[in-house]
Design a protein around this motif. Sequence first.
Motif, PDB file in Angstrom:
ATOM      1  N   GLU A  13      -4.425   3.570  10.510  1.00  0.00           N
ATOM      2  CA  GLU A  13      -3.256   2.750  10.858  1.00  0.00           C
ATOM      3  C   GLU A  13      -2.296   2.618   9.687  1.00  0.00           C
ATOM      4  OE1 GLU A  13      -5.144  -0.174  14.240  1.00  0.00           O
ATOM      5  OE2 GLU A  13      -5.351  -0.833  12.166  1.00  0.00           O
ATOM      6  N   LYS A  14      -2.496   3.422   8.647  1.00  0.00           N
ATOM      7  CA  LYS A  14      -1.640   3.444   7.464  1.00  0.00           C
ATOM      8  C   LYS A  14      -1.535   2.067   6.807  1.00  0.00           C
ATOM      9  CE  LYS A  14       1.148   7.245   9.368  1.00  0.00           C
ATOM     10  NZ  LYS A  14       0.444   8.346   8.704  1.00  0.00           N
ATOM     11  N   GLY A  15      -2.646   1.368   6.772  1.00  0.00           N
ATOM     12  CA  GLY A  15      -2.656   0.047   6.149  1.00  0.00           C
ATOM     13  C   GLY A  15      -2.685   0.156   4.636  1.00  0.00           C
ATOM     14  N   THR A  16      -2.370  -0.955   3.970  1.00  0.00           N
ATOM     15  CA  THR A  16      -2.457  -1.016   2.511  1.00  0.00           C
ATOM     16  C   THR A  16      -3.366  -2.164   2.138  1.00  0.00           C
ATOM     17  OG1 THR A  16      -0.224  -0.139   2.222  1.00  0.00           O
ATOM     18  CG2 THR A  16      -1.159  -1.359   0.364  1.00  0.00           C
ATOM     19  N   GLU A  17      -4.361  -1.885   1.297  1.00  0.00           N
ATOM     20  CA  GLU A  17      -5.289  -2.940   0.899  1.00  0.00           C
ATOM     21  C   GLU A  17      -4.622  -3.834  -0.142  1.00  0.00           C
ATOM     22  OE1 GLU A  17      -8.548  -0.769  -0.748  1.00  0.00           O
ATOM     23  OE2 GLU A  17      -7.535  -0.448  -2.662  1.00  0.00           O
ATOM     24  N   ARG A  18      -5.183  -5.027  -0.306  1.00  0.00           N
ATOM     25  CA  ARG A  18      -4.682  -5.939  -1.320  1.00  0.00           C
ATOM     26  C   ARG A  18      -4.942  -5.364  -2.709  1.00  0.00           C
ATOM     27  NH1 ARG A  18      -7.674  -9.956  -1.817  1.00  0.00           N
ATOM     28  NH2 ARG A  18      -9.226  -9.293  -0.292  1.00  0.00           N
ATOM     29  N   GLN A  19      -4.079  -5.714  -3.647  1.00  0.00           N
ATOM     30  CA  GLN A  19      -4.299  -5.299  -5.037  1.00  0.00           C
ATOM     31  C   GLN A  19      -5.630  -5.869  -5.510  1.00  0.00           C
ATOM     32  OE1 GLN A  19      -0.358  -7.036  -6.138  1.00  0.00           O
ATOM     33  NE2 GLN A  19      -0.585  -5.582  -7.822  1.00  0.00           N
ATOM     34  N   TYR A  20      -6.291  -5.124  -6.377  1.00  0.00           N
ATOM     35  CA  TYR A  20      -7.567  -5.530  -6.975  1.00  0.00           C
ATOM     36  C   TYR A  20      -8.649  -5.737  -5.921  1.00  0.00           C
ATOM     37  CZ  TYR A  20      -4.311  -6.349 -10.759  1.00  0.00           C
ATOM     38  OH  TYR A  20      -3.327  -6.184 -11.694  1.00  0.00           O
ATOM     39  N   LYS A  44      -7.999  10.053 -13.576  1.00  0.00           N
ATOM     40  CA  LYS A  44      -7.776   8.639 -13.252  1.00  0.00           C
ATOM     41  C   LYS A  44      -7.247   7.942 -14.497  1.00  0.00           C
ATOM     42  CE  LYS A  44     -10.223   4.911 -10.850  1.00  0.00           C
ATOM     43  NZ  LYS A  44     -10.042   3.709 -11.661  1.00  0.00           N
ATOM     44  N   TYR A  45      -6.372   6.981 -14.310  1.00  0.00           N
ATOM     45  CA  TYR A  45      -5.862   6.260 -15.482  1.00  0.00           C
ATOM     46  C   TYR A  45      -5.549   4.813 -15.116  1.00  0.00           C
ATOM     47  CZ  TYR A  45      -1.057   6.398 -13.733  1.00  0.00           C
ATOM     48  OH  TYR A  45       0.081   6.210 -12.991  1.00  0.00           O
ATOM     49  N   GLU A  46      -5.344   4.005 -16.146  1.00  0.00           N
ATOM     50  CA  GLU A  46      -5.055   2.587 -15.948  1.00  0.00           C
ATOM     51  C   GLU A  46      -3.577   2.408 -15.672  1.00  0.00           C
ATOM     52  OE1 GLU A  46      -7.282   0.154 -15.778  1.00  0.00           O
ATOM     53  OE2 GLU A  46      -8.848   1.645 -16.128  1.00  0.00           O
ATOM     54  N   SER A  47      -3.234   2.189 -14.417  1.00  0.00           N
ATOM     55  CA  SER A  47      -1.821   2.013 -14.071  1.00  0.00           C
ATOM     56  C   SER A  47      -1.407   0.550 -14.139  1.00  0.00           C
ATOM     57  CB  SER A  47      -1.562   2.545 -12.661  1.00  0.00           C
ATOM     58  OG  SER A  47      -2.296   1.761 -11.721  1.00  0.00           O
ATOM     59  N   GLY A  48      -2.410  -0.353 -14.144  1.00  0.00           N
ATOM     60  CA  GLY A  48      -2.107  -1.772 -14.158  1.00  0.00           C
ATOM     61  C   GLY A  48      -1.646  -2.315 -12.813  1.00  0.00           C
ATOM     62  N   THR A  49      -1.770  -1.520 -11.768  1.00  0.00           N
ATOM     63  CA  THR A  49      -1.281  -1.940 -10.448  1.00  0.00           C
ATOM     64  C   THR A  49      -2.344  -2.630  -9.607  1.00  0.00           C
ATOM     65  OG1 THR A  49      -1.890   0.187  -9.451  1.00  0.00           O
ATOM     66  CG2 THR A  49       0.363  -0.009 -10.332  1.00  0.00           C
ATOM     67  N   GLY A  50      -3.630  -2.437  -9.947  1.00  0.00           N
ATOM     68  CA  GLY A  50      -4.692  -2.995  -9.118  1.00  0.00           C
ATOM     69  C   GLY A  50      -5.100  -2.075  -7.987  1.00  0.00           C
ATOM     70  N   TRP A  51      -4.577  -0.845  -7.999  1.00  0.00           N
ATOM     71  CA  TRP A  51      -5.033   0.191  -7.071  1.00  0.00           C
ATOM     72  C   TRP A  51      -5.507   1.384  -7.878  1.00  0.00           C
ATOM     73  CZ3 TRP A  51      -0.183  -2.121  -5.517  1.00  0.00           C
ATOM     74  CH2 TRP A  51      -0.272  -2.889  -4.336  1.00  0.00           C
ATOM     75  N   GLY A 103      -8.304   2.036  -2.492  1.00  0.00           N
ATOM     76  CA  GLY A 103      -9.713   2.268  -2.775  1.00  0.00           C
ATOM     77  C   GLY A 103     -10.532   2.400  -1.506  1.00  0.00           C
ATOM     78  N   GLY A 104     -10.113   1.693  -0.448  1.00  0.00           N
ATOM     79  CA  GLY A 104     -10.827   1.732   0.826  1.00  0.00           C
ATOM     80  C   GLY A 104     -10.724   3.066   1.548  1.00  0.00           C
ATOM     81  N   ALA A 105      -9.790   3.916   1.109  1.00  0.00           N
ATOM     82  CA  ALA A 105      -9.654   5.247   1.717  1.00  0.00           C
ATOM     83  C   ALA A 105     -10.526   6.264   0.998  1.00  0.00           C
ATOM     84  CB  ALA A 105      -8.189   5.700   1.670  1.00  0.00           C
ATOM     85  N   LEU A 106     -11.189   5.815  -0.094  1.00  0.00           N
ATOM     86  CA  LEU A 106     -11.966   6.729  -0.923  1.00  0.00           C
ATOM     87  C   LEU A 106     -13.439   6.340  -0.961  1.00  0.00           C
ATOM     88  CD1 LEU A 106      -9.579   6.653  -4.046  1.00  0.00           C
ATOM     89  CD2 LEU A 106      -9.494   8.293  -2.164  1.00  0.00           C
TER      90      LEU A 106
END
Length: 169
Positions: A63-70, A98-105, A160-163
């Motif tokens: 459903e192309k949802g987006t999970e909450r940050q963190y 992988k790297y630290e983007s600071g976005t919480g995803w 993260g929920g897609a992985l």
Amino acid sequence: MLRLIQVLALLSLAAVPSASQSAEQIKVYDVTRGGLVMTDKVVRTEAEWKARLTPEQFHILREKGTERQYAGSLWNNHEHGIYRCAGCGLDLFRSEEKYESGTGWPSFYAPVARENVRFEEDNSFFMRRTEVLCPRCGGHLGHVFNDGPAPSGERYCMNGGALTFVKTD
Ligand SMILES: [Zn+2]
């Protein structure tokens, strides 16, 4: 009669490449094998996806949802391994990128290979974004932005929920 001939022609065409059903094949990179392989696309009905995925995975992937940050733990995962599509298991990303983007995803500057992601323009929510999808099952993974680090300059911002994460040595 014409119809029968058409059906027979289709059957003979489909029988040529392999004995499997007429599933469409795509070329993707297999991390374990270290090369490109042919694989069947994964096609399932909404009911089949609902039965296989958690409600969260279904919401994101189908459903192309987006999970909450963190949300979840993968944004902060530092283990060595492979990130696969939670829908079909396709190799998508490696811990090396992988790297630290600071976005919480969970964020990566590159996929395992260009073949392993599909892009689509996404103009929802009055934004111009590039959606990232799994080329094998069509699942929504997240978006890619051009404010990532060197060497690619790309930021794959994933749910993260897609992985699913598989630890490797
Ligand atoms: Zn997939």
